[in-house]
Design a protein around this motif. Structure first.
Motif, PDB file in Angstrom:
ATOM      1  N   ASP A 233       0.964  -1.033  -0.083  1.00  0.00           N
ATOM      2  CA  ASP A 233       0.321  -0.029   0.194  1.00  0.00           C
ATOM      3  C   ASP A 233       1.023   0.754   0.168  1.00  0.00           C
ATOM      4  O   ASP A 233       0.462   2.299  -0.356  1.00  0.00           O
ATOM      5  N   ARG A 234       2.045   1.106   0.759  1.00  0.00           N
ATOM      6  CA  ARG A 234       2.744   2.608   0.449  1.00  0.00           C
ATOM      7  C   ARG A 234       3.597   2.483  -0.130  1.00  0.00           C
ATOM      8  O   ARG A 234       4.425   3.265  -0.906  1.00  0.00           O
ATOM      9  N   THR A 235       4.341   0.967  -1.494  1.00  0.00           N
ATOM     10  CA  THR A 235       5.011   1.215  -2.016  1.00  0.00           C
ATOM     11  C   THR A 235       4.598   1.784  -3.288  1.00  0.00           C
ATOM     12  O   THR A 235       5.299   2.193  -4.602  1.00  0.00           O
ATOM     13  N   ILE A 236       3.536   1.636  -4.046  1.00  0.00           N
ATOM     14  CA  ILE A 236       2.316   1.659  -5.325  1.00  0.00           C
ATOM     15  C   ILE A 236       2.526   2.703  -5.430  1.00  0.00           C
ATOM     16  O   ILE A 236       3.401   3.702  -7.037  1.00  0.00           O
ATOM     17  N   PRO A 237       1.984   3.894  -4.509  1.00  0.00           N
ATOM     18  CA  PRO A 237       2.239   5.304  -4.505  1.00  0.00           C
ATOM     19  C   PRO A 237       3.391   5.959  -4.959  1.00  0.00           C
ATOM     20  O   PRO A 237       3.284   6.126  -6.070  1.00  0.00           O
ATOM     21  N   GLN A 238       4.891   4.970  -4.768  1.00  0.00           N
ATOM     22  CA  GLN A 238       5.853   6.004  -4.807  1.00  0.00           C
ATOM     23  C   GLN A 238       6.193   5.100  -6.360  1.00  0.00           C
ATOM     24  O   GLN A 238       7.275   6.457  -6.848  1.00  0.00           O
ATOM     25  N   ALA A 239       6.145   4.306  -7.007  1.00  0.00           N
ATOM     26  CA  ALA A 239       6.483   3.733  -7.917  1.00  0.00           C
ATOM     27  C   ALA A 239       5.714   4.666  -8.504  1.00  0.00           C
ATOM     28  O   ALA A 239       6.613   4.597  -9.536  1.00  0.00           O
ATOM     29  N   GLU A 240       4.605   5.226  -8.844  1.00  0.00           N
ATOM     30  CA  GLU A 240       3.374   5.691  -9.333  1.00  0.00           C
ATOM     31  C   GLU A 240       4.571   6.807  -9.856  1.00  0.00           C
ATOM     32  O   GLU A 240       4.703   7.556 -11.161  1.00  0.00           O
ATOM     33  N   ASN A 241       4.610   7.299  -8.601  1.00  0.00           N
ATOM     34  CA  ASN A 241       5.777   8.967  -8.652  1.00  0.00           C
ATOM     35  C   ASN A 241       6.608   9.200  -9.724  1.00  0.00           C
ATOM     36  O   ASN A 241       6.629   9.977  -9.699  1.00  0.00           O
ATOM     37  N   ILE A 242       7.112   8.233 -10.175  1.00  0.00           N
ATOM     38  CA  ILE A 242       8.294   8.143 -10.779  1.00  0.00           C
ATOM     39  C   ILE A 242       8.345   7.177 -11.732  1.00  0.00           C
ATOM     40  O   ILE A 242       9.303   7.405 -12.688  1.00  0.00           O
ATOM     41  N   GLY A 243       7.617   7.077 -12.118  1.00  0.00           N
ATOM     42  CA  GLY A 243       6.615   6.459 -13.888  1.00  0.00           C
ATOM     43  C   GLY A 243       7.283   4.914 -13.358  1.00  0.00           C
ATOM     44  O   GLY A 243       7.200   4.114 -14.841  1.00  0.00           O
ATOM     45  N   LEU A 244       7.511   3.822 -12.337  1.00  0.00           N
ATOM     46  CA  LEU A 244       7.580   2.803 -12.165  1.00  0.00           C
ATOM     47  C   LEU A 244       6.685   1.668 -12.198  1.00  0.00           C
ATOM     48  O   LEU A 244       5.682   2.365 -11.686  1.00  0.00           O
ATOM     49  N   THR A 245       6.294   1.125 -12.820  1.00  0.00           N
ATOM     50  CA  THR A 245       5.700  -0.058 -12.097  1.00  0.00           C
ATOM     51  C   THR A 245       5.653  -1.776 -11.748  1.00  0.00           C
ATOM     52  O   THR A 245       6.813  -1.762 -12.327  1.00  0.00           O
ATOM     53  N   VAL A 246       4.940  -1.605 -11.305  1.00  0.00           N
ATOM     54  CA  VAL A 246       5.364  -3.302 -10.197  1.00  0.00           C
ATOM     55  C   VAL A 246       4.332  -4.110 -11.926  1.00  0.00           C
ATOM     56  O   VAL A 246       3.767  -4.202 -12.420  1.00  0.00           O
ATOM     57  N   PRO A 247       5.565  -5.444 -11.712  1.00  0.00           N
ATOM     58  CA  PRO A 247       5.242  -6.833 -12.737  1.00  0.00           C
ATOM     59  C   PRO A 247       3.752  -7.837 -11.507  1.00  0.00           C
ATOM     60  O   PRO A 247       4.673  -8.919 -12.004  1.00  0.00           O
ATOM     61  N   ASP A 248       2.658  -7.213 -11.703  1.00  0.00           N
ATOM     62  CA  ASP A 248       1.424  -7.986 -10.991  1.00  0.00           C
ATOM     63  C   ASP A 248       0.371  -7.103 -11.829  1.00  0.00           C
ATOM     64  O   ASP A 248      -0.262  -5.729 -11.741  1.00  0.00           O
ATOM     65  N   LYS A 249       0.179  -8.039 -13.136  1.00  0.00           N
ATOM     66  CA  LYS A 249      -1.197  -8.406 -14.286  1.00  0.00           C
ATOM     67  C   LYS A 249      -2.908  -7.168 -12.800  1.00  0.00           C
ATOM     68  O   LYS A 249      -3.261  -6.874 -13.013  1.00  0.00           O
ATOM     69  N   ASP A 250      -2.240  -8.687 -11.406  1.00  0.00           N
ATOM     70  CA  ASP A 250      -3.428  -8.906 -10.881  1.00  0.00           C
ATOM     71  C   ASP A 250      -3.537  -7.382  -9.825  1.00  0.00           C
ATOM     72  O   ASP A 250      -4.009  -7.722  -8.983  1.00  0.00           O
ATOM     73  N   LEU A 251      -3.087  -6.599 -10.085  1.00  0.00           N
ATOM     74  CA  LEU A 251      -2.551  -5.609  -8.855  1.00  0.00           C
ATOM     75  C   LEU A 251      -3.769  -4.491  -9.386  1.00  0.00           C
ATOM     76  O   LEU A 251      -3.674  -4.219  -9.940  1.00  0.00           O
ATOM     77  N   LYS A 252      -4.562  -4.343  -7.865  1.00  0.00           N
ATOM     78  CA  LYS A 252      -5.451  -3.369  -8.308  1.00  0.00           C
ATOM     79  C   LYS A 252      -5.957  -2.819  -6.941  1.00  0.00           C
ATOM     80  O   LYS A 252      -5.582  -3.027  -5.889  1.00  0.00           O
ATOM     81  N   TRP A 253      -6.502  -1.663  -6.973  1.00  0.00           N
ATOM     82  CA  TRP A 253      -6.919  -0.421  -5.781  1.00  0.00           C
ATOM     83  C   TRP A 253      -8.408  -1.535  -5.565  1.00  0.00           C
ATOM     84  O   TRP A 253      -9.095  -0.762  -6.614  1.00  0.00           O
ATOM     85  N   ASP A 254      -8.313  -1.446  -4.283  1.00  0.00           N
ATOM     86  CA  ASP A 254     -10.148  -1.975  -4.170  1.00  0.00           C
ATOM     87  C   ASP A 254     -10.274  -1.016  -2.970  1.00  0.00           C
ATOM     88  O   ASP A 254      -9.900  -0.440  -1.524  1.00  0.00           O
ATOM     89  N   GLU A 255     -11.809  -0.260  -3.912  1.00  0.00           N
ATOM     90  CA  GLU A 255     -12.365   1.672  -2.191  1.00  0.00           C
ATOM     91  C   GLU A 255     -12.657   1.265  -1.631  1.00  0.00           C
ATOM     92  O   GLU A 255     -12.574   1.783  -0.703  1.00  0.00           O
ATOM     93  N   GLU A 256     -13.378  -0.181  -1.912  1.00  0.00           N
ATOM     94  CA  GLU A 256     -13.881  -0.570  -0.525  1.00  0.00           C
ATOM     95  C   GLU A 256     -13.236  -1.305   0.957  1.00  0.00           C
ATOM     96  O   GLU A 256     -13.277  -0.945   1.885  1.00  0.00           O
ATOM     97  N   THR A 257     -12.131  -1.653   0.760  1.00  0.00           N
ATOM     98  CA  THR A 257     -10.636  -2.366   1.665  1.00  0.00           C
ATOM     99  C   THR A 257     -10.163  -0.869   1.688  1.00  0.00           C
ATOM    100  O   THR A 257      -9.245  -0.878   2.872  1.00  0.00           O
ATOM    101  N   ARG A 258      -9.093  -0.711   0.556  1.00  0.00           N
ATOM    102  CA  ARG A 258      -8.355   0.758   0.554  1.00  0.00           C
ATOM    103  C   ARG A 258      -8.008   0.298   0.914  1.00  0.00           C
ATOM    104  O   ARG A 258      -6.780   0.602   1.301  1.00  0.00           O
TER     105      ARG A 258
END
Ligand code: BYC
Length: 316
Positions: A233-258
């Protein structure tokens, strides 16, 4: 004074833990508590020491004098962490020789992450950002644990790990602002280090034999999966911030569980690595065994000096 039975002592011990009291070396503790801590703390110390190897690999090839000086300091910090935790382990009544013996014979484990090679300079960034990042999440929780010497060691170590984390992120952010080749190198490194970083948190909760006991005794405050989730949860926004993506096609933000939901970890690979069949296991163990053998003369000289000093003090 009434002599308490083993069972009564255990009850009293658990009461202290439940009240949030800190256990110190001279306090009574169940044998299992002592054994679990020796296992966990010594493996942690070995990880810090083995962790110097993949990074040490790049000291002579760091791209500038500044990068070299920073990396040297970081690797020295890891040595300090290892020695600090080894000393903490000795407060549980086990000798350094025994702890080292268990490591060098392969009985004790060290973190799976250090069995992956550092192929490019970007890997030094990935280790700082992801590996130290994972370590911070894990160790900030351990800093609130029940055994005083270990918890206190974690406070100091986390301060240094925070600095390591920032230097890794800065390496990657710089590469991501560079040429196409540099951006590709950074992304390739994240592709290789992402899943092994998630494995650092250990097996999933339904497969973690030590967790129940460690959580009952408040050595661990959170489960392996809880901490892994916190890291994601804390690392994905940091990756996005500098244009990196993580190699997980199933990764997604779940609005319900946050929280982010993520793909399945390759547990076969994890089990292979922790059982000695990773890419670098043999190389890492050989490096540590060679270092131990080559350092024999230093230990002999230090012992001879200590003996001489002791006999002089006795004679005086
Ligand atoms: N790698 O019951 P479980 C660093 C083993 S260094 C290898 O869940 P537990 C850094 C586990 O030991 C970071 N083995 O265990 C340094 C157990 O085997 P044994 C190191 C693993 O203890 C330099 C078995 O699997 N941090 O940050 O409840 C540069 C079953 O697991 C791993 C620490 O050591 C693994 N990833 O939980 C940069 C922190 N995962 O012993 C950075 C302290 C599991 O029964 N340790 N195993 O034969 C811990 O927090 C916990 O011990 C763990 C595992 C979360 C690692």
């Amino acid at each position: 004074m009434k002599i308490l039975s083993e069972e009564e002592l255990e009850l009293k011990f658990q009461e202290r833990i439940d009240k949030g009291e800190i256990i110190e070396p001279k306090d009574w503790m169940p044998e299992r508590y002592r054994k679990q801590l020796i296992r966990m703390m010594s493996q942690h110390a070995h990880s810090e020491i083995v962790g110097m190897l993949p990074e040490g690999n790049w000291i002579t090839r760091a791209p500038s004098l500044r990068r070299k000086a920073v990396l040297l300091a970081k690797v020295q910090d890891e040595a300090g962490h290892g020695l600090y935790i080894y000393s903490g382990t000795e407060t549980l009544g086990i000798s350094r020789d025994q702890v080292m013996g268990d490591f060098l014979t392969g009985k004790a484990k060290y973190s799976s992450i250090f069995n992956y090679p550092t192929l490019t300079w970007a890997d030094i960034g990935a280790i700082g950002w992801l590996v130290d990042g994972a370590a911070i999440v894990n160790q900030t929780a351990l800093a609130k644990g029940s055994y005083g010497p270990y918890a206190r060691a974690m406070v100091r170590i986390c301060k240094e790990e925070n600095f390591h984390h920032k230097q890794g992120y800065e390496i990657l952010a710089t590469l991501m602002k560079g040429s196409k080749e540099q951006r590709e190198m950074a992304q390739d490194s994240i592709n290789r280090f992402w899943w092994p970083s998630l494995m650092m948190f250990g097996p999933s909760d339904n497969n973690s034999p030590n967790s129940a006991e460690l959580i009952k005794w408040k050595v661990k405050k959170y489960s392996n999966d809880e901490l892994r989730q916190r890291f994601i949860d804390r690392t994905i926004p940091q990756a996005e911030n500098i244009g990196l993506t993580v190699p997980d096609k199933d990764l997604k933000w779940d609005e319900e569980t946050r929280h982010y939901s993520h793909g399945e970890i390759n547990w076969v690979e994890f089990n292979n690595v922790i059982n000695g069949r990773g890419i670098c296991n043999k190389e890492r163990m050989k490096a540590r065994r060679d270092a131990h053998e080559n350092g024999a003369w230093v230990r002999e000289a230090a012992n001879a000096y200590a003996r001489k000093k002791a006999s002089k003090t006795k004679a005086a």
